[in-house]
Design a protein around this motif. Structure first.
Motif, PDB file in Angstrom:
ATOM      1  N   LEU A 462     -89.168 -14.414 -50.690  1.00  0.00           N
ATOM      2  CA  LEU A 462     -90.036 -13.654 -49.926  1.00  0.00           C
ATOM      3  C   LEU A 462     -91.061 -14.489 -49.141  1.00  0.00           C
ATOM      4  N   ARG A 463     -91.003 -14.338 -47.730  1.00  0.00           N
ATOM      5  CA  ARG A 463     -91.964 -15.244 -46.936  1.00  0.00           C
ATOM      6  C   ARG A 463     -92.717 -14.123 -45.986  1.00  0.00           C
ATOM      7  N   LEU A 464     -94.100 -14.444 -45.872  1.00  0.00           N
ATOM      8  CA  LEU A 464     -94.814 -13.449 -45.203  1.00  0.00           C
ATOM      9  C   LEU A 464     -96.137 -14.413 -44.675  1.00  0.00           C
ATOM     10  N   GLU A 465     -95.864 -15.780 -44.645  1.00  0.00           N
ATOM     11  CA  GLU A 465     -96.764 -16.648 -44.150  1.00  0.00           C
ATOM     12  C   GLU A 465     -97.390 -16.320 -42.750  1.00  0.00           C
ATOM     13  N   ASN A 466     -98.190 -16.922 -42.319  1.00  0.00           N
ATOM     14  CA  ASN A 466     -98.782 -16.957 -40.737  1.00  0.00           C
ATOM     15  C   ASN A 466     -98.731 -15.553 -40.551  1.00  0.00           C
ATOM     16  N   ASN A 467     -99.518 -14.727 -41.095  1.00  0.00           N
ATOM     17  CA  ASN A 467     -99.948 -13.372 -40.562  1.00  0.00           C
ATOM     18  C   ASN A 467    -101.341 -13.198 -40.544  1.00  0.00           C
ATOM     19  N   PHE A 468    -101.745 -11.850 -40.556  1.00  0.00           N
ATOM     20  CA  PHE A 468    -103.002 -11.452 -40.567  1.00  0.00           C
ATOM     21  C   PHE A 468    -103.276 -10.526 -41.637  1.00  0.00           C
ATOM     22  N   LEU A 469    -102.336 -10.759 -42.904  1.00  0.00           N
ATOM     23  CA  LEU A 469    -102.387  -9.837 -43.829  1.00  0.00           C
ATOM     24  C   LEU A 469    -103.652  -9.969 -44.842  1.00  0.00           C
ATOM     25  N   THR A 470    -104.291  -8.741 -45.053  1.00  0.00           N
ATOM     26  CA  THR A 470    -105.681  -8.765 -46.067  1.00  0.00           C
ATOM     27  C   THR A 470    -105.184  -8.011 -47.265  1.00  0.00           C
ATOM     28  N   GLY A 471    -106.245  -7.877 -48.129  1.00  0.00           N
ATOM     29  CA  GLY A 471    -106.085  -7.173 -49.444  1.00  0.00           C
ATOM     30  C   GLY A 471    -105.619  -7.928 -50.498  1.00  0.00           C
ATOM     31  N   LYS A 472    -105.198  -7.570 -51.643  1.00  0.00           N
ATOM     32  CA  LYS A 472    -104.880  -8.434 -52.707  1.00  0.00           C
ATOM     33  C   LYS A 472    -103.084  -8.354 -52.826  1.00  0.00           C
ATOM     34  N   ILE A 473    -102.918  -9.362 -53.531  1.00  0.00           N
ATOM     35  CA  ILE A 473    -101.517  -9.646 -53.902  1.00  0.00           C
ATOM     36  C   ILE A 473    -101.078  -8.429 -54.879  1.00  0.00           C
ATOM     37  N   PRO A 474    -100.483  -7.693 -54.477  1.00  0.00           N
ATOM     38  CA  PRO A 474     -99.853  -6.461 -55.577  1.00  0.00           C
ATOM     39  C   PRO A 474     -99.150  -6.845 -56.716  1.00  0.00           C
ATOM     40  N   ILE A 475     -99.640  -6.622 -57.774  1.00  0.00           N
ATOM     41  CA  ILE A 475     -98.962  -6.784 -58.989  1.00  0.00           C
ATOM     42  C   ILE A 475     -97.600  -6.575 -59.097  1.00  0.00           C
ATOM     43  N   GLN A 476     -97.062  -5.810 -58.381  1.00  0.00           N
ATOM     44  CA  GLN A 476     -95.753  -5.170 -58.215  1.00  0.00           C
ATOM     45  C   GLN A 476     -94.947  -6.498 -58.039  1.00  0.00           C
ATOM     46  N   VAL A 477     -95.265  -7.633 -57.701  1.00  0.00           N
ATOM     47  CA  VAL A 477     -94.245  -8.840 -57.175  1.00  0.00           C
ATOM     48  C   VAL A 477     -93.687  -9.330 -58.765  1.00  0.00           C
ATOM     49  N   GLY A 478     -94.442  -8.869 -59.785  1.00  0.00           N
ATOM     50  CA  GLY A 478     -93.922  -9.180 -61.042  1.00  0.00           C
ATOM     51  C   GLY A 478     -92.412  -8.494 -61.236  1.00  0.00           C
ATOM     52  N   LYS A 479     -91.946  -7.679 -60.399  1.00  0.00           N
ATOM     53  CA  LYS A 479     -90.835  -6.914 -60.780  1.00  0.00           C
ATOM     54  C   LYS A 479     -89.494  -7.744 -59.995  1.00  0.00           C
ATOM     55  N   PHE A 480     -89.963  -8.930 -59.262  1.00  0.00           N
ATOM     56  CA  PHE A 480     -88.974  -9.484 -58.700  1.00  0.00           C
ATOM     57  C   PHE A 480     -88.537 -10.555 -59.756  1.00  0.00           C
ATOM     58  N   SER A 481     -87.786 -10.091 -60.651  1.00  0.00           N
ATOM     59  CA  SER A 481     -87.139 -10.864 -61.840  1.00  0.00           C
ATOM     60  C   SER A 481     -86.373 -11.990 -61.216  1.00  0.00           C
ATOM     61  N   SER A 482     -85.593 -12.100 -60.038  1.00  0.00           N
ATOM     62  CA  SER A 482     -84.697 -13.131 -59.472  1.00  0.00           C
ATOM     63  C   SER A 482     -85.554 -14.235 -58.481  1.00  0.00           C
ATOM     64  N   LEU A 483     -86.769 -13.800 -58.269  1.00  0.00           N
ATOM     65  CA  LEU A 483     -87.811 -14.518 -57.121  1.00  0.00           C
ATOM     66  C   LEU A 483     -87.805 -16.051 -57.477  1.00  0.00           C
ATOM     67  N   THR A 484     -87.299 -16.718 -56.483  1.00  0.00           N
ATOM     68  CA  THR A 484     -87.281 -18.319 -56.418  1.00  0.00           C
ATOM     69  C   THR A 484     -88.491 -18.925 -55.567  1.00  0.00           C
ATOM     70  N   SER A 485     -88.615 -17.953 -54.453  1.00  0.00           N
ATOM     71  CA  SER A 485     -89.680 -18.803 -53.453  1.00  0.00           C
ATOM     72  C   SER A 485     -90.508 -17.372 -53.147  1.00  0.00           C
ATOM     73  N   LEU A 486     -91.743 -17.694 -53.162  1.00  0.00           N
ATOM     74  CA  LEU A 486     -93.088 -16.726 -52.934  1.00  0.00           C
ATOM     75  C   LEU A 486     -93.866 -17.531 -51.890  1.00  0.00           C
ATOM     76  N   ILE A 487     -93.899 -17.108 -50.623  1.00  0.00           N
ATOM     77  CA  ILE A 487     -94.596 -17.895 -49.494  1.00  0.00           C
ATOM     78  C   ILE A 487     -95.583 -17.065 -48.839  1.00  0.00           C
ATOM     79  N   LEU A 488     -96.818 -16.920 -49.148  1.00  0.00           N
ATOM     80  CA  LEU A 488     -97.787 -16.182 -48.628  1.00  0.00           C
ATOM     81  C   LEU A 488     -98.946 -16.716 -47.991  1.00  0.00           C
ATOM     82  N   SER A 489     -98.742 -18.002 -47.705  1.00  0.00           N
ATOM     83  CA  SER A 489     -99.836 -18.911 -47.025  1.00  0.00           C
ATOM     84  C   SER A 489    -100.148 -18.386 -45.626  1.00  0.00           C
TER      85      SER A 489
END
Length: 968
Positions: A462-489
Motif C-alpha cells: 500500500l503506497r499513499l505517499e506524497n499527497n495531502f492526506l490528513t487524519g489518523k491512520i485507520p486501525i483497519q490496516v491491521g486487517k491486511f494480513s499479507s501486507l509487506t510494504s506500508l508507505i504513507l510518508s
C-alpha cells in the motif's frame, strides 16, 4: 542373479561389440545402460535381466510387429550418470527421450550410429561441452532433436546443415556462441527452429524464405544484429516468429505482411526504428503483437483495429506520439494492452474499459483529463469483473478517483501514482478484495484514509505517499494480513501509530516519515520479525523507542526529527522514574537545645551551609585539576625537548604569527602509520607541491617516512577555529571514519595560529578534472560515470548514518583513485568553525556555486543532511551531462538543473546526456538517473530522498531484475 549382473558389468565394453551373447540384444543393452545410472527413486526397478524381453518394463515400448524396443522414454525419472555405448544394441530404437533428468558429461556421438533413430530428446539435463559433429554428419533418419536447457557451449557444427531430414530443432537455453551455420536454410523440410536464449551473434542470413514448411522460429535472447532478411515473408506457413531481445535494427521488411497465417509476432527489445507501417493491419491472424522496447516513432497505426483476433498488444517503451487510435475498440478479443513509456497524449480512451480487458498499462505517457468509466450496464459489469491489472501511473491525469473503482472485483494490481488526481480516496477501495498492490502516491489527494480500506484484505503493498492526506491512520490496516510494504510518508497524518500494525507479521518496509504523527510507539512492534526498514522520522512522536528485534539496530535517520523520542539509538536517555523527594518544613523546629533563633534565620543558615560546602568542593576540584594539568604540561615539554625536532614549515606564504612569539613545537598526531615526514628539499608545505586551493585552504602533497604520500590541507580560517580541545575532539572523530568511498583523514597538526589536516592522497585527481579539464576531459564511459554516482551516494549515506553533514559537496571534492572508484573528501570541515552562520558559510564555500541548497539563503531554515542531497543531485546531473552546474554565456547564464528539467518536460531528456561520453549509454539507466538527480535537487527539502534511499534506487536502476521502478 548378482553374479550375472557382475558378469554383465565386467564384460559390458566387449558385449557391445559381440554378436554371440546369450542375452536378447535389447535386454542386454538396457541392463548395461541401467547399470551405469543412479536411480534414486527406483523408477527402473521393473528392469530385470532375467526377463526374456523388456517390452513391459517401465519407460520401454516395443514395435508389435518385430517385438523389438522402438521407444525409450524416461522423462523426469531423476536419473543421473552418462549415456553409454550400450544403447547401440537397440538398433530398432526410433525415439530416445531422457529429458528432465540429471545426466552429465558430454553428448555421446555414438547416438548417431543407432540407425533408425528419429527423435532425440536430451533436454533439461546437465550436459556440457559442444554438440558432436558426428550426430549430424552420420544423420540418416533423424527428424527431431532437442538439447534445450543444458550447459552446452561452442558453435553449432556446420554439419548441422547437412542433416536434410530434420523437421524440429531445439537448442534453446544453452551457451552456444558464434554465427548461424551458413547453410542453415538448406534444411528444406524444417518446420520448427528454437535457438533462443544463447550467445549466438552476427547476421541472420538471407534465404529463410525458401523454407515453405517452416511453422515456428525463435531466435530470442541472442546477440543477432543487422537487419531482418528481406525474404522472411516467403515462409508463408509461418505461425510464430520470435526475434525479441537481440540487436536487430532498421525498419520492418515489407515481405512480413505476407505472413497471413502468423498468430505470434515478437520483435521486442531490439533497435528497430522508423514508423510501424500501416500494412501491419493486414496480418489478420495475429493474436500476439509485441513491438516493445524499440525505437519506433510516429503514431500508432490506425490499421491495428483490423486485427480482430488479437489478444495481446505490447507497444511499450518506444517513442510513439499522438493518441491511441479509436479503431482498437474493434479488437473485441483483446485481453491485454501495454502502451507504457511512450509519448502519447490526449485523454484516456473511454472504450478502454469496455472491452473486457484483463491487463491495461498506460504508465509513463502524457495523458491528461479525468478518468472516465462506462456506466454500470451488464456489459460494463462484465468488463469490471475481468480487469486484473491497471496501471495509469506517471501521466498528467486530473480530477477525482471515480467511486466505481470498487466495482473491479478481480483487480490485483492498481497504480495511479504520479498524476494530478485530487479529492478524497473513495471508500469503495474497500471493495477491492483481490487487490494485492495499490499505489495512489504522488498525487494531490486530500481528506483522510477511509476506514473502509480495511476491506481490501489481500493487500501486500500500500503506497499513499506524497499527497495531502490528513487524519489518523485507520486501525483497519491491521486487517491486511499479507501486507509487506506500508508507505504513507510525506502527508499530514496525525494521531498515534496504530498498535494493530504489530499484527502484520509479513511487514518488511514501513515509511511513515514527514507527517504529524504523535504519541508513543507501540511496544508490540518488536514482534515484526521480517522488518527491514521502519522510517518514522520527522513526526512528533515521543517516549521510548521499542527495545528488541529490528529496533535494536534501527538507523538514526529513520527516527530523527522526533525530539521527544528517547532511547540509545537517538542518544537520548529516557527520564528515570524516581520516588518523590522528602520535603522538610523549614519552619519546624528541630533544635533539641531549644535555641532562640527565628525560623527564617535557621533556614538561611541551612542554605548558607550547603552553598559553602558546594563552593569548597568546587575549589578543591579546581586546584587538583590545575596541579594535574601543570604536571602533565611539564612532562610533555620535557618529552618534546628530549625527543622531538621542530616541524619544518616551508612555504612561500607569510604566516600571521611572529616566529619569536610562538613555540617551535606544534602538536602532530597521526591516527595510524609513521608520524615523520621525509626531510630534504621538499618540505611539508612546499609551493611546488601544491595540489589546489579551496574555500577552506590550500592542499599540498608530501611523503611520510614510510613512503606513503599524503595530502596536507592548510586551513586558512585560523581565527575562527575552535579551541584546541574542541578542534582535536572533532578531528579525532573524523579520523575514525572509514568507508570505501570516503577519503581517510590520516592525522592533524595544531598550533594556535596554524592547523593542518593530513589526508589520504588520491592519485588520479578530482572528478572535476576528469569531466572538465585536460586530456581526460569527457573520456568516461557510462559504466564509469554510473559507478562514480553510486560510490559518491554510498559515501554520503555513510556520513549521514553517522549524523555528519558534508556541507560542501562538489566535483572538486570527489576524488578518483587508481581503480576508478570515487572518494568523497573535505567532509564536515564546517564543524571545526563554530562562528560560521548561513551567510559566512556560503561565502567561504562560494566555489560550490550551483551545488548549494536554497536553505543557505534563508536564515531561519535549519541546515540538514538534505543540503548534501541537493548537492548530490546537482553533481549527478554534472556527471551525466558533462556540464558545469552554472555556465556563463555571453548573454545568458545557464543553470544546469533548470536546463535538464526543461528538457525532461519537453521529452528531450536523452539529449542532455554528454555527447562526448565514451561508448554508448543505456537509456533505461541514464534517464532514471537524470530523474533521480532532479528529485534530489528539489527546491523543497522534504521532497528530497535520504541518501540511503538514493543508494537503493541506484542499485535498482543498475539491476532492474530486482524490481526497477520508473522514477518521477
Amino acid at each position: 542373479m548378482l553374479l550375472n549382473l557382475l558378469t554383465i558389468l565386467f564384460l559390458a565394453p566387449f558385449l557391445v561389440e559381440s554378436s554371440d551373447s546369450g542375452f536378447n540384444d535389447d535386454v542386454l543393452g538396457l541392463i548395461v545402460f541401467k547399470a551405469g545410472l543412479k536411480d534414486p527413486e527406483a523408477k527402473l526397478i521393473s528392469w530385470n535381466e532375467d526377463d526374456d524381453n523388456p517390452c513391459k518394463w517401465v519407460g520401454v515400448k516395443c514395435d508389435p510387429r518385430t517385438n523389438r524396443v522402438s521407444e525409450l522414454v524416461l522423462d523426469g525419472f531423476s536419473l543421473s550418470g552418462h549415456i553409454g555405448r550400450s544403447l547401440l544394441r537397440l538398433q530398432f530404437l526410433r525415439i530416445l527421450s531422457l529429458s528432465k533428468n540429471n545426466f552429465n558429461g558430454t553428448i555421446n556421438p555414438i547416438l548417431a550410429q543407432i540407425g533408425n533413430l528419429r527423435v532425440i530428446d536430451l533436454s533439461e539435463n546437465n550436459l556440457s561441452g559442444s554438440i558432436p559433429d558426428e550426430i549430424f554428419r552420420q544423420c540418416k533418419s533423424l527428424r527431431a532433436i532437442s538439447l534445450a536447457k543444458n550447459n552446452l557451449t561452442g558453435q553449432i557444427p556446420n554439419s548441422f546443415s547437412s542433416c536434410s531430414t530434420l523437421e524440429g530443432v531445439n537448442f534453446s537455453s544453452n551457451q552456444l556462441s558464434g554465427p548461424l551455420p551458413s547453410q542453415i536454410w538448406s534444411l528444406t523440410v524444417l518446420r520448427s527452429l528454437d535457438l533462443s536464449d544463447n550467445l549466438l551473434e552476427g547476421e541472420i542470413p538471407q534465404g529463410i524464405g525458401s523454407l515453405y514448411d517452416l511453422r515456428a522460429v525463435s531466435l530470442r535472447k541472442n546477440n543477432f544484429s543487422w537487419q531482418l532478411p528481406e525474404d522472411i515473408g516467403g515462409c508463408l506457413l509461418l505461425k510464430s516468429l520470435d526475434l525479441g531481445e537481440n540487436s536487430l535494427s532498421g525498419g520492418l521488411p515489407e515481405s512480413i505482411q505476407k505472413l497471413s497465417l502468423c498468430t505470434f509476432l515478437s520483435l521486442s527489445g531490439n533497435l528497430f526504428t522508423e514508423e510501424v507501417p500501416d500494412w501491419i493491419g493486414d496480418m489478420r491472424s495475429l493474436e500476439v503483437l509485441d513491438l516493445s522496447a524499440n525505437k519506433f516513432s510516429g503514431q500508432i497505426p490506425y490499421s491495428l483495429g483490423n486485427l480482430q483476433f488479437m489478444k495481446e498488444l505490447n507497444l511499450s517503451m518506444n517513442q510513439f506520439t499522438g493518441s491511441l487510435p479509436e479503431s482498437l475498440a474493434n479488437c473485441i478479443n483483446l485481453l491485454a494492452i501495454d502502451v507504457s513509456q511512450n509519448l502519447l497524449t490526449g485523454n484516456l480512451p473511454a472504450w478502454i474499459l469496455k472491452l473486457g480487458l484483463r491487463s491495461v498499462s498506460f504508465s509513463g505517457n502524457k495523458l491528461s483529463g479525468s478518468i472516465k468509466y462506462p456506466s454500470l450496464t451488464s456489459t460494463a459489469a462484465a468488463s469490471y469483473q475481468s480487469l486484473q491489472f491497471l496501471d495509469l501511473s506517471s501521466n498528467a491525469l486530473s480530477g477525482e478517483i471515480p467511486f466505481v473503482i470498487g466495482n473491479f472485483s478481480s483487480l490485483q494490481f492498481l497504480n495511479m501514482s504520479g498524476n494530478s488526481l485530487i479529492g478524497a480516496i473513495p471508500t469503495s477501495v474497500g471493495e477491492l478484495r483481490t487487490t494485492q498492490f495499490l499505489d495512489l502516491s504522488h498525487n494531490r489527494l486530500n481528506g483522510s484514509i477511509p476506514s473502509q480500506i480495511g476491506g481490501a484484505v489481500s493487500l501486500q503493498e500500500l503506497r499513499l505517499e506524497n499527497n495531502f492526506l490528513t487524519g489518523k491512520i485507520p486501525i483497519q490496516v491491521g486487517k491486511f494480513s499479507s501486507l509487506t510494504s506500508l508507505i504513507l510518508s510525506q502527508n499530514n497524518l496525525t494521531g498515534p501509530i496504530p498498535a494493530a500494525i504489530a499484527n502484520l507479521s509479513d511487514l518488511q518496509l514501513v515509511d511513515l516519515s514527514f507527517n504529524q504523527l504523535s504519541g508513543s510507539l507501540p511496544k508490540e512492534l518488536t514482534n515484526l520479525s521480517r522488518l527491514l526498514s521502519f522510517n518514522i522520522s520527522h513526526n512528533h512522536l515521543q517516549g521510548e523507542l521499542p527495545v528488541g528485534g529490528f529496533f535494536n539496530t534501527i538507523p538514526l535517520s529513520s527516527v530523527s526529527g522526533n525530539p521527544s523520542l528517547c532511547g540509545s539509538v537517538v542518544n537520548h536517555s529516557c527520564p528515570a522514574v524516581h520516588p518523590k523527594p522528602i520535603v522538610l518544613n523549614p519552619n519546624s523546629s528541630s533544635d533539641s537545645g531549644g535555641g532562640s533563633l527565628s525560623p527564617n534565620f535557621r533556614h538561611k543558615k541551612t542554605i548558607l551551609s550547603i552553598s559553602a560546602l558546594i563552593a569548597i568542593g568546587a575549589a578543591i576540584f579546581i586546584v587538583i585539576g590545575v596541579v594535574t594539568v601543570t604536571v602533565l604540561n611539564l612532562h610533555v615539554r620535557s618529552s618534546l625537548s628530549n625527543s622531538a625536532a621542530p616541524l619544518t614549515l616551508s612555504t612561500g606564504d607569510d604566516f600571521s604569527h611572529s616566529p619569536t612569539s610562538e613555540s617551535n613545537y606544534g602538536k602532530l598526531v597521526m591516527f595510524s602509520g609513521d608520524a615523520e615526514f621525509v626531510a630534504g628539499a621538499h618540505a611539508l608545505l612546499n609551493k611546488d607541491c601544491e595540489l589546489g586551493r579551496g574555500g577552506f585552504g590550500a592542499v599540498y602533497r608530501t611523503v611520510l617516512r614510510d613512503g606513503r604520500s599524503v595530502a596536507i590541507k592548510k586551513l586558512n580560517l585560523s581565527s575562527l577555529i575552535k579551541s584546541q580541545e574542541d578542534f582535536e575532539k572533532e578531528v579525532s572523530n573524523l579520523g575514525k571514519i572509514r568507508h570505501h568511498n570516503l577519503v581517510v583523514l590520516e592525522g592533524y597538526y595544531w598550533t594556535p595560529s596554524l592547523q593542518l589536516l593530513i589526508n589520504e592522497y588520491i592519485c588520479s585527481g578530482s572528478l572535476y578534472k576528469h569531466l572538465h579539464e585536460g586530456e581526460s576531459k569527457n573520456c568516461l564511459s557510462w559504466q564509469h560515470r554510473f559507478n562514480i554516482i553510486l560510490g559518491t551516494a554510498k559515501g554520503l549515506a555513510h556520513l549521514h548514518q553517522l549524523n555528519i553533514i558534508h556541507y560542501n559537496l562538489k566535483s572538486t571534492n570527489v576524488l578518483i583513485d587508481r581503480s576508478g572508484e570515487p572518494k568523497v573528501g573535505d567532509f564536515s570541515l564546517a564543524r571545526l568553525l563554530p562562528m560560521l552562520d548561513h551567510y559566512t558559510l556560503s561565502s567561504k564555500i562560494q566555489s560550490a556555486l550551483g551545488y548549494m541548497a536554497p536553505e543557505f539563503a534563508c536564515r531561519t531554515v535549519k541546515i540538514t543532511e538534505k543540503c548534501d542531497v541537493y548537492g548530490f543531485g546537482v553533481l549527478t546531473l554534472e556527471v551525466v551531462t558533462g556540464r558545469r552546474p552554472v555556465e556563463y554565456m555571453e548573454d545568458d547564464v545557464v543553470v544546469l538543473c533548470d536546463m535538464v528539467r526543461e528538457a525532461l518536460e519537453a521529452g528531450r531528456v536523452e539529449e542532455c546526456v554528454d555527447g562526448k561520453l565514451c561508448g554508448n549509454f543505456p537509456a533505461e539507466e541514464a534517464i532514471p538517473v537524470i530523474k533521480l538527480g532532479l528529485i534530489c535537487a528539489s527546491q523543497v527539502p522534504s521532497n528530497r530522498p535520504d541518501m540511503g534511499e538514493v543508494v537503493k534506487i541506484l542499485e535498482l536502476i543498475q539491476c532492474p531484475s530486482e524490481g526497477q521502478e520508473e522514477l518521477e
